[in-house]
Design an enzyme around this catalytic site. Structure first.
Site, mmCIF file in Angstrom:
data_model
loop_
_atom_site.group_PDB
_atom_site.id
_atom_site.type_symbol
_atom_site.label_atom_id
_atom_site.label_comp_id
_atom_site.label_asym_id
_atom_site.label_seq_id
_atom_site.Cartn_x
_atom_site.Cartn_y
_atom_site.Cartn_z
ATOM 1 C CE1 TYR A 118 -3.041 -3.039 0.276
ATOM 2 C CE2 TYR A 118 -3.333 -2.591 2.612
ATOM 3 C CZ TYR A 118 -3.614 -3.350 1.496
ATOM 4 O OH TYR A 118 -4.466 -4.429 1.604
ATOM 5 N NE ARG A 173 -12.564 -3.616 -5.136
ATOM 6 C CZ ARG A 173 -11.371 -3.824 -4.553
ATOM 7 N NH1 ARG A 173 -10.740 -2.804 -4.018
ATOM 8 N NH2 ARG A 173 -10.829 -5.030 -4.537
ATOM 9 N N GLY A 174 -17.501 0.925 -2.069
ATOM 10 C CA GLY A 174 -18.326 2.129 -2.032
ATOM 11 C C GLY A 174 -19.669 2.004 -2.708
ATOM 12 C CB ALA A 214 -20.975 3.023 1.175
ATOM 13 C CG HIS A 234 -1.140 -8.731 -0.105
ATOM 14 N ND1 HIS A 234 -0.710 -7.425 -0.052
ATOM 15 C CD2 HIS A 234 -2.468 -8.647 -0.329
ATOM 16 C CE1 HIS A 234 -1.722 -6.613 -0.244
ATOM 17 N NE2 HIS A 234 -2.809 -7.327 -0.421
ATOM 18 C CB SER A 264 -13.954 -4.558 -0.767
ATOM 19 O OG SER A 264 -12.721 -4.000 -1.151
ATOM 20 N N PRO A 265 -16.057 -4.645 2.339
ATOM 21 C CG PRO A 265 -16.291 -4.166 4.620
ATOM 22 C CD PRO A 265 -15.283 -4.166 3.499
#
Length: 332
Positions: free
Chosen positions: A57, A206-207, A210, A123, A202-203
């Site tokens: 990251y 990814r938006g 939401a 990862h 990413s629950p």
């Protein structure tokens, strides 16, 4: 403030953790170090006890951020990071060799300003290195006192079993939301059988779950511009499904993000979602989900909405999918 807790192997963490990637990597706007530090410390104030980062990251920037922002509160949280994927000379590298894992870990400890990482993941699966060799490197790191629990990210049930035979795996991390259900093919059942915790990244899709996405006018560095689900006609279709999801949330008297997180939490007691955010208001909104008991009717309505081929487009581009070991549905 105390949040409900869940178990990941031998670790006890808040039922909702914090995915830190977006503070340094992956989406359209990277907040300042000062803004990120305020958010990280607010998360700890609100009872979050799991912070998730990775060497990849921001090419180490995210680990460096945590090292400067919250290590004065090291005893308050479980620190999770990842190896195998790394940035070397500005390029993304997949290397699961023991030598590479050792280098990445030592660099991560320095960036994080700590001598111990509580949960350290592979990862991705390196197809050129047997997973047993990669896990063996983590076992040696554990014996050296550098890490605690061992985890895997985006790996299949078969790979999980191979890894677990070398050393008990504490947690498996993969994408999971009503929108992305690949782990329901085999991974969740394997975790349940072997006593492994599951960490859902990413629950909130990814938006999209939401109510944060309107179109595919992504900035140049946004990962979603390369993901088939988030572009063109696929996104237009998926946003219509998202609107139906938003209606369920409104009927439940909660926000779409809270509904998505509550759905994930309701799926199994060994699941810990780690939503990411750059805004304190969204952080506070997300954490309310830890106390929401979703009824069976709402869960069933969500399952029915996202059944079969309701969502269009693959999770990743072909190039990115080549590094994903998790099972796929037909046509992906």
């Amino acid at each position: 403030m105390a949040l409900p807790t869940r178990r990941l192997g031998s670790l006890t963490v808040s039922a909702v953790g914090l995915g830190c990637m977006g503070l340094s990597h992956g989406y359209d706007v990277i907040p300042s170090a000062e803004e990120s530090a305020r958010l990280l410390n607010r998360a700890l104030d609100l009872g979050v006890t799991m912070l998730d980062t990775a060497a990849l990251y921001g090419g180490g920037a995210n680990e460096r951020l945590l090292g400067g922002a919250v290590m004065h509160r090291r005893s308050e949280f479980t620190l999770a990071s990842k190896c195998v994927l790394d940035m070397v000379d500005g390029k993304r590298v997949l290397d699961g060799s023991p030598a590479a894992i050792a280098r990445t870990l030592d660099a991560a400890l320095a960036r994080l300003c700590t001598d111990f990482i509580d949960l350290y993941y592979l990862h991705r699966l390196d197809p050129n290195v047997p997973v047993e060799e990669s896990v063996g490197a983590l076992v040696r790191a554990r014996e050296a006192g550098k890490i605690g629990a061992i985890g895997l990210s985006e790996m299949s049930a078969a790979t999980i079993r191979r890894a677990h035979a070398v050393h008990p795996i504490a947690a498996v991390q993969s994408e999971y939301s009503p929108f992305s259900r690949n782990v329901e093919i085999a991974v969740l059942d394997t975790c349940r059988e072997l006593g492994i915790g599951f960490v859902a990244f990413s629950p909130t899709a990814r938006g999209l779950l939401a109510d944060a996405i309107r179109d595919d006018a992504w900035a140049a560095g946004d990962l979603r511009r390369t993901m088939p689900r988030f572009t063109g006609e696929n996104l237009a279709h998926n946003l219509r499904v998202g609107a139906a999801f938003n209606a369920i949330a409104q009927e439940c008297g909660i926000t779409p993000a809270q509904l998505s997180l509550a759905w994930v939490l309701a799926k199994a007691p060994f699941i810990v979602p780690i939503p990411g955010t750059r805004r304190i208001a969204h952080l506070e909104e997300n954490l309310v989900a830890a106390t929401i008991a979703l009824d069976d009717e709402a869960t069933a309505r969500i399952d029915a909405l996202f059944t079969g081929d309701a969502i269009r487009g693959a999770r990743y581009s072909a190039a990115a999918q080549a590094q994903i070991d998790t099972e796929r549905f037909p046509g992906e």
